[in-house]
Design an enzyme around this catalytic site. Structure first.
Site, PDB file in Angstrom:
ATOM      1  N   ASP A  36       0.824  -1.211   0.000  1.00 48.08           N
ATOM      2  CA  ASP A  36       0.000   0.000   0.000  1.00 48.08           C
ATOM      3  C   ASP A  36       0.863   1.268   0.000  1.00 48.08           C
ATOM      4  O   ASP A  36       1.784   1.402   0.800  1.00 48.08           O
ATOM      5  CB  ASP A  36      -0.913  -0.010   1.240  1.00 48.08           C
ATOM      6  CG  ASP A  36      -2.072   0.969   1.116  1.00 48.08           C
ATOM      7  OD1 ASP A  36      -1.859   2.112   0.653  1.00 48.08           O
ATOM      8  OD2 ASP A  36      -3.195   0.594   1.489  1.00 48.08           O
ATOM      9  N   THR A  72      -7.051   4.337  -1.389  1.00 49.68           N
ATOM     10  CA  THR A  72      -6.823   2.897  -1.240  1.00 49.68           C
ATOM     11  C   THR A  72      -7.954   2.007  -1.792  1.00 49.68           C
ATOM     12  O   THR A  72      -7.708   1.140  -2.628  1.00 49.68           O
ATOM     13  CB  THR A  72      -6.607   2.570   0.247  1.00 49.68           C
ATOM     14  OG1 THR A  72      -5.437   3.271   0.655  1.00 49.68           O
ATOM     15  CG2 THR A  72      -6.420   1.086   0.483  1.00 49.68           C
ATOM     16  N   HIS A 195       2.076   8.383   5.603  1.00 46.68           N
ATOM     17  CA  HIS A 195       1.120   9.348   6.154  1.00 46.68           C
ATOM     18  C   HIS A 195       1.693  10.041   7.391  1.00 46.68           C
ATOM     19  O   HIS A 195       1.555  11.253   7.540  1.00 46.68           O
ATOM     20  CB  HIS A 195      -0.177   8.645   6.579  1.00 46.68           C
ATOM     21  CG  HIS A 195      -1.104   8.336   5.445  1.00 46.68           C
ATOM     22  ND1 HIS A 195      -1.651   9.319   4.659  1.00 46.68           N
ATOM     23  CD2 HIS A 195      -1.591   7.156   4.988  1.00 46.68           C
ATOM     24  CE1 HIS A 195      -2.448   8.744   3.756  1.00 46.68           C
ATOM     25  NE2 HIS A 195      -2.412   7.437   3.922  1.00 46.68           N
ATOM     26  N   ASP A 238      -1.596   0.712  -4.810  1.00 47.61           N
ATOM     27  CA  ASP A 238      -2.814   1.454  -5.128  1.00 47.61           C
ATOM     28  C   ASP A 238      -2.542   2.900  -5.534  1.00 47.61           C
ATOM     29  O   ASP A 238      -3.271   3.473  -6.341  1.00 47.61           O
ATOM     30  CB  ASP A 238      -3.794   1.392  -3.949  1.00 47.61           C
ATOM     31  CG  ASP A 238      -3.121   1.634  -2.606  1.00 47.61           C
ATOM     32  OD1 ASP A 238      -1.874   1.806  -2.559  1.00 47.61           O
ATOM     33  OD2 ASP A 238      -3.830   1.659  -1.579  1.00 47.61           O
ATOM     34  N   HIS A 239      -1.486   3.480  -4.969  1.00 53.36           N
ATOM     35  CA  HIS A 239      -1.229   4.913  -5.180  1.00 53.36           C
ATOM     36  C   HIS A 239       0.130   5.273  -4.611  1.00 53.36           C
ATOM     37  O   HIS A 239       0.776   4.439  -3.966  1.00 53.36           O
ATOM     38  CB  HIS A 239      -2.315   5.755  -4.501  1.00 53.36           C
ATOM     39  CG  HIS A 239      -2.496   5.397  -3.045  1.00 53.36           C
ATOM     40  ND1 HIS A 239      -1.560   5.692  -2.083  1.00 53.36           N
ATOM     41  CD2 HIS A 239      -3.489   4.726  -2.402  1.00 53.36           C
ATOM     42  CE1 HIS A 239      -1.970   5.231  -0.921  1.00 53.36           C
ATOM     43  NE2 HIS A 239      -3.129   4.623  -1.075  1.00 53.36           N
ATOM     44  N   HIS A 339      -2.509  11.257  -0.109  1.00 55.47           N
ATOM     45  CA  HIS A 339      -2.748  10.890  -1.503  1.00 55.47           C
ATOM     46  C   HIS A 339      -4.234  11.013  -1.722  1.00 55.47           C
ATOM     47  O   HIS A 339      -4.986  11.212  -0.761  1.00 55.47           O
ATOM     48  CB  HIS A 339      -2.258   9.461  -1.759  1.00 55.47           C
ATOM     49  CG  HIS A 339      -2.807   8.477  -0.773  1.00 55.47           C
ATOM     50  ND1 HIS A 339      -4.020   7.855  -0.937  1.00 55.47           N
ATOM     51  CD2 HIS A 339      -2.329   8.057   0.441  1.00 55.47           C
ATOM     52  CE1 HIS A 339      -4.253   7.074   0.104  1.00 55.47           C
ATOM     53  NE2 HIS A 339      -3.250   7.179   0.977  1.00 55.47           N
TER      54      HIS A 339
HETATM   55 ZN   LIG Z   1      -3.144   5.900   2.624  1.00 53.98          ZN
END
Ligand SMILES: [Zn+2]
Ligand SMILES: *[C@@H]1O[C@H](CO)[C@@H](O)[C@H](O)[C@H]1NC(C)=O
Ligand SMILES: *[C@@H]1O[C@H](CO)[C@@H](O)[C@H](O)[C@H]1NC(C)=O
Ligand SMILES: *[C@@H]1O[C@H](CO)[C@@H](O)[C@H](O)[C@H]1NC(C)=O
Ligand SMILES: *[C@@H]1O[C@H](CO)[C@@H](O)[C@H](O)[C@H]1NC(C)=O
Ligand SMILES: *[C@@H]1O[C@H](CO)[C@@H](O)[C@H](O)[C@H]1NC(C)=O
Ligand SMILES: *[C@@H]1O[C@H](CO)[C@@H](O)[C@H](O)[C@H]1NC(C)=O
Ligand SMILES: *[C@@H]1O[C@H](CO)[C@@H](O)[C@H](O)[C@H]1NC(C)=O
Ligand SMILES: *[C@@H]1O[C@H](CO)[C@@H](O)[C@H](O)[C@H]1NC(C)=O
Length: 477
Positions: A36, A72, A195, A238-239, A339
């Site tokens: 992730d 996510t 984060h 995912d990102h 994000h």
């Molecule tokens: Zn996140």
């Protein structure tokens, strides 16, 4: 037993065996892994020898355009459905559906209501409907009952389960009596750390190193289980993540009365549901409020985002510029990394690597859309794709059998090996290839011995002639 049918069937068996092993190493197996929030360029932040090993012996895509919003749940569901968020219905991590009059929230793990997921059918279900089996270790949505199904094997979501335990399950399922052909594996990092410290922080280094070790562990366990050479491993995310700052906060309370709307999703894409009769007031108040906030009425959301035609997209959507943070009140929770921004921004893009018998080695492709993964997976798993927004043609060049073929936009069932030429087979230095060659050779030798013995004993010239003909192609194989 007459000599002729005996010889013919022997020759056919030998040919079939050797071509089977050579051209079709195994039923295609696929393991899809998501780390992730693994931004595309984290690979180069610190030494990542295991990622680089996969790069060198596999395929790499540098820029993967994921789907808007770059969060996510929307993106994990796009990876397994090939659909944009407006089409699969998981439009955010936090949603409200006005028709169902129901909420969905990742923060509160209120995500188990099937109705939110059933605008699409994820690939594990399609795989199972085709008679195969799937196994999922914590991939978002895999412990939700969707269209009355779960993955054949799955773990209920539990963040505390170690990476090693998740890998152990994947290996167990791939090697069980009824083995899976498709595995999904998910790990929460580097998103969590991204984060809390921000992607520019030196504290990201150790987390990325740790993930490299985890990849090394996965490779080691796949090798130990003799799966490394026949599993197609796809590593993606995912990102990405971008750096935020308290200097770049947009506080909604400064511009609009919080009693006039409900904030369904916060930052960087605020999903705003005005109270009855308050639409104009809220919209006017926000429209010109801040230079780094673009406010859209739902029908004005740009088409390029494919983020409009769904009831779960709220009447007003406010999108922050990269690195800007939307808060209702300055005292609300703030994160140093985030994000969700425009999916055209490179910092939002995930990593993409692929390794295995189906993939070319040591190749780099500049760009793809994340929706293209779905038809690629369907192709590898030999299943018929559901309607989707990706293109198999756009990613076909990652595969070994990359000879251009006319493939319709959504068609994904072309037999994988139909275009393999025998010549290509020799370059495949894989374990099954050697088994194929060895078995083939043994059979040819046994066949020749039987043939010579037969020649010695046989007194029928016509038959001898025939047998030489039969033996010819085999001896050249
Ligand atoms: Zn996140
Ligand atoms: C929506 O659900 C809430 C409870 O979650 C309820 O109070 C409200 O009346 C419902 N609205 C409608 C229109 O059914
Ligand atoms: C989650 O996993 C941890 C570690 O394996 C375990 O101790 C804990 O009981 C699990 N929690 C639930 C709710 O199953
Ligand atoms: C924020 O807005 C200012 C003023 O319009 C602009 O110059 C700046 O580029 C914006 N920041 C970002 C990240 O787009
Ligand atoms: C923001 O929150 C603080 C602390 O909860 C509160 O004192 C303040 O009044 C709030 N500001 C607005 C504009 O609501
Ligand atoms: C990978 O390709 C590059 C050129 O694109 C080449 O320099 C390098 O030697 C290749 N590595 C391997 C292991 O084949
Ligand atoms: C991504 O999709 C768009 C349209 O859906 C297409 O125009 C674009 O070429 C695709 N990008 C790549 C790299 O294939
Ligand atoms: C793909 O599936 C079809 C049936 O849907 C089957 O006939 C064919 O043998 C399969 N191909 C491979 C390579 O497994
Ligand atoms: C995406 O795919 C769905 C399902 O086929 C389709 O309904 C939708 O129109 C597609 N979106 C675009 C922009 O092509």
């Amino acid at each position: 037993m007459t000599p002729k049918p005996f010889m013919v069937s022997f020759a056919l068996a030998a040919l079939t065996l050797s071509t089977t092993f050579c051209l079709q190493p195994d039923q295609q197996k696929v393991l899809l892994v998501s780390f992730d929030g693994f931004r595309w360029d984290y690979l180069y932040k610190v030494p990542t020898p295991h990622f680089h090993h996969v790069l060198k012996y596999g395929a790499h895509v540098k820029q993967v355009t994921n789907v808007f919003i770059t969060k996510t749940y929307p993106n994990h569901y796009s990876l397994v459905t090939g659909l944009f968020a407006e089409n699969h219905g998981i439009v955010a991590n936090d949603m409200f559906d006005p028709i169902l009059n129901k909420s969905f929230s990742l923060d509160h793990m209120n995500i188990y209501d099937s109705e939110f997921w059933e605008e699409a059918t994820p690939i594990w279900i399609t795989n199972q409907r085709a008679g195969h089996t799937s196994g999922a270790a914590m991939w978002p949505g895999t412990d939700v009952k969707i269209h009355d199904s779960f993955p054949t094997y799955y773990l209920p979501y539990n963040q505390s389960v170690s990476f090693e335990d998740r890998v152990a399950k994947i290996i167990e399922w791939f090697t069980s009596k009824d083995p899976i052909n498709f595995g999904l594996l998910y790990w929460e990092e580097p998103d969590d750390t991204g984060h809390s410290v921000g992607p520019d922080s030196p504290l990201m280094g150790p987390v990325i190193s740790d993930i490299d070790h985890k990849l090394g562990y996965l490779i080691k366990m796949l090798k130990k289980a003799k799966l490394w050479n026949n599993v197609n491993l796809i590593i993606t995310s995912d990102h990405g993540m971008t750096q935020c700052s308290k200097e770049r906060v947009i506080e909604l309370d400064q511009y609009v009365d919080k009693d006039h709307y409900t904030l369904i999703d916060q930052s960087p894409v605020a999903a705003i549901l005005p109270k009855e009769g308050k639409f104009d007031e809220v919209y006017e108040a926000l429209a010109e409020a801040h230079p780094n906030l673009t406010v859209y009425k739902k029908e004005e959301i740009p088409e390029k985002w494919h983020y409009k035609y769904n009831d779960r997209i709220q009447p007003i959507v406010a999108v922050a510029d990269e690195g800007w943070y939307i808060l209702q009140n300055k005292s609300d929770d703030f994160l140093l990394g985030n994000h969700g921004y425009d999916n055209a921004l490179a910092e939002m893009h995930p990593i993409f690597l692929a390794h295995g018998p189906a993939f070319r080695k040591n190749v780099t492709k500049e760009a793809m859309n994340s929706t293209d993964l779905y038809p690629l997976l369907c192709h590898l798993l030999n299943i018929t794709a559901m309607p989707h927004n990706g293109s198999f043609r756009n990613v076909q060049d990652l595969l070994n059998s990359a000879t251009p073929k006319a493939i319709p936009y959504t068609q994904s069932t072309t037999p994988l090996l139909s275009s393999e030429k025998p010549g290509e087979c020799e370059q495949e230095e894989s374990y099954p290839y050697f088994i194929g060659i060895s078995l083939g050779s043994i059979i040819v030798i046994v066949f020749s011995v039987v043939f010579i013995k037969h020649l010695i004993h046989s007194q029928v010239p016509a038959l001898q002639y025939m047998q030489v003909e039969i033996a010819q192609p085999l001896l050249q194989a």
